[in-house]
Design a protein around this motif. Structure first.
Motif, short mmCIF file in Angstrom:
data_model
loop_
_atom_site.label_atom_id
_atom_site.label_comp_id
_atom_site.label_asym_id
_atom_site.label_seq_id
_atom_site.Cartn_x
_atom_site.Cartn_y
_atom_site.Cartn_z
N ALA A 37 -7.90 -2.52 3.24
CA ALA A 37 -7.60 -1.17 2.74
C ALA A 37 -8.06 -0.11 3.73
O ALA A 37 -7.33 0.84 4.01
N ARG A 38 -9.27 -0.29 4.27
CA ARG A 38 -9.78 0.68 5.26
C ARG A 38 -8.88 0.75 6.49
O ARG A 38 -8.62 1.84 7.02
N LEU A 39 -8.43 -0.40 6.97
CA LEU A 39 -7.54 -0.41 8.13
C LEU A 39 -6.26 0.36 7.85
O LEU A 39 -5.79 1.14 8.69
N TYR A 40 -5.70 0.15 6.68
CA TYR A 40 -4.47 0.86 6.33
C TYR A 40 -4.73 2.36 6.18
O TYR A 40 -3.97 3.19 6.69
N PHE A 41 -5.81 2.72 5.50
CA PHE A 41 -6.14 4.13 5.34
C PHE A 41 -6.42 4.78 6.69
O PHE A 41 -6.02 5.92 6.93
N ASP A 42 -7.08 4.06 7.58
CA ASP A 42 -7.33 4.58 8.93
C ASP A 42 -6.01 4.86 9.66
O ASP A 42 -5.89 5.86 10.38
N TRP A 70 0.80 -1.21 0.00
CA TRP A 70 0.00 0.00 0.00
C TRP A 70 0.84 1.26 0.00
O TRP A 70 0.32 2.34 -0.26
N VAL A 71 2.13 1.14 0.27
CA VAL A 71 2.99 2.32 0.32
C VAL A 71 2.99 3.04 -1.02
O VAL A 71 2.96 4.26 -1.09
N GLY A 72 2.99 2.29 -2.11
CA GLY A 72 2.95 2.90 -3.44
C GLY A 72 1.70 3.70 -3.66
O GLY A 72 1.74 4.80 -4.24
N LEU A 73 0.57 3.20 -3.20
CA LEU A 73 -0.68 3.93 -3.33
C LEU A 73 -0.63 5.21 -2.52
O LEU A 73 -1.03 6.28 -2.99
N ALA A 74 -0.12 5.12 -1.31
CA ALA A 74 -0.02 6.32 -0.47
C ALA A 74 0.90 7.35 -1.11
O ALA A 74 0.59 8.55 -1.12
N ALA A 75 2.00 6.91 -1.69
CA ALA A 75 2.92 7.84 -2.37
C ALA A 75 2.25 8.48 -3.58
O ALA A 75 2.39 9.68 -3.82
N TRP A 76 1.49 7.69 -4.32
CA TRP A 76 0.80 8.22 -5.48
C TRP A 76 -0.23 9.26 -5.05
O TRP A 76 -0.36 10.32 -5.66
N LEU A 77 -0.97 8.97 -4.00
CA LEU A 77 -1.96 9.93 -3.51
C LEU A 77 -1.28 11.22 -3.06
O LEU A 77 -1.80 12.31 -3.28
N ILE A 90 -7.65 9.90 3.63
CA ILE A 90 -8.00 9.01 2.53
C ILE A 90 -9.36 8.39 2.84
O ILE A 90 -9.57 7.88 3.94
N GLU A 91 -10.24 8.43 1.88
CA GLU A 91 -11.59 7.88 2.03
C GLU A 91 -11.80 6.80 0.98
O GLU A 91 -11.61 7.04 -0.21
N LEU A 92 -12.17 5.61 1.42
CA LEU A 92 -12.48 4.52 0.49
C LEU A 92 -13.97 4.57 0.17
O LEU A 92 -14.82 4.52 1.06
N VAL A 93 -14.28 4.67 -1.12
CA VAL A 93 -15.65 4.72 -1.60
C VAL A 93 -15.88 3.45 -2.41
O VAL A 93 -15.18 3.20 -3.39
N THR A 94 -16.85 2.64 -2.01
CA THR A 94 -17.05 1.35 -2.66
C THR A 94 -18.36 1.29 -3.45
O THR A 94 -19.32 2.00 -3.14
N GLN A 95 -18.34 0.45 -4.47
CA GLN A 95 -19.53 0.15 -5.28
C GLN A 95 -19.58 -1.35 -5.52
O GLN A 95 -18.55 -1.95 -5.88
#
Length: 160
Positions: A48-53, A4-11, A66-71
């Motif tokens: 993902a939510r735990l990591y974002f939290d 998830w570090v890559g996602l956080a860096a991208w964000l 970071i907010e996870l929005v699901t569909q």
């Protein structure tokens, strides 16, 4: 957690873009929250939510949460495309963790039209790798690579 570090860096890099001017950094997830893959999809979303939290508890990324929005696409390609389009219209910065070849393939035009990255789709299908889809960032190896490695390993331990 390293994944998830890559996602956080991208964000973090997105903070300067117009899409990231909102209060929260919105990340979308279109997947089968109901249907045949619901169990693993729900586990992935919770992870993902735990990591974002954890990131948000430390002040977020440059002060933004970071907010996870699901569909729920119910593992249905047509529903996946519609859900991806809906999330793109809601200003998500990226999609992540789609599940299955059919639903993920159905989202490709939405990704292209909206210049919306898809991170870590859970499929190893070659149709999502060739031709190159510049908005898809794979975490999983292709099915062909997985099979090659399995055969190599089995040969290395004496299985014929």
């Amino acid at each position: 957690m390293k994944r998830w570090v890559g996602l956080a860096a991208w964000l973090a890099a997105c903070i300067g873009t117009n899409a990231a001017l909102a209060q929260n950094l919105r990340v979308g997830m279109v997947a089968g929250f109901s249907g045949p893959v619901a169990g693993i999809v729900q586990e992935s979303a919770e992870g993902a939510r735990l990591y974002f939290d954890a990131i948000n508890a430390q002040g977020g990324i440059k002060g933004q949460n970071i907010e996870l929005v699901t569909q729920d696409d119910k593992y249905n390609p047509a529903m996946a495309a519609a859900a991806a389009k809906a999330l793109a219209g809601q200003g998500v910065l990226t999609l992540m963790l789609s599940r299955g070849t059919g639903p993920t393939e159905a989202m490709l035009p939405v990704l292209k039209d909206n210049k919306l990255p898809l991170i870590a789709p859970a499929t190893g299908a070659s149709s999502l790798r060739e031709p190159l889809h510049p908005w898809v960032y794979h975490l999983r190896a292709s099915y062909q690579r997985e099979a090659e490695r399995a055969v190599k390993h089995l040969a290395s331990i004496g299985v014929k």
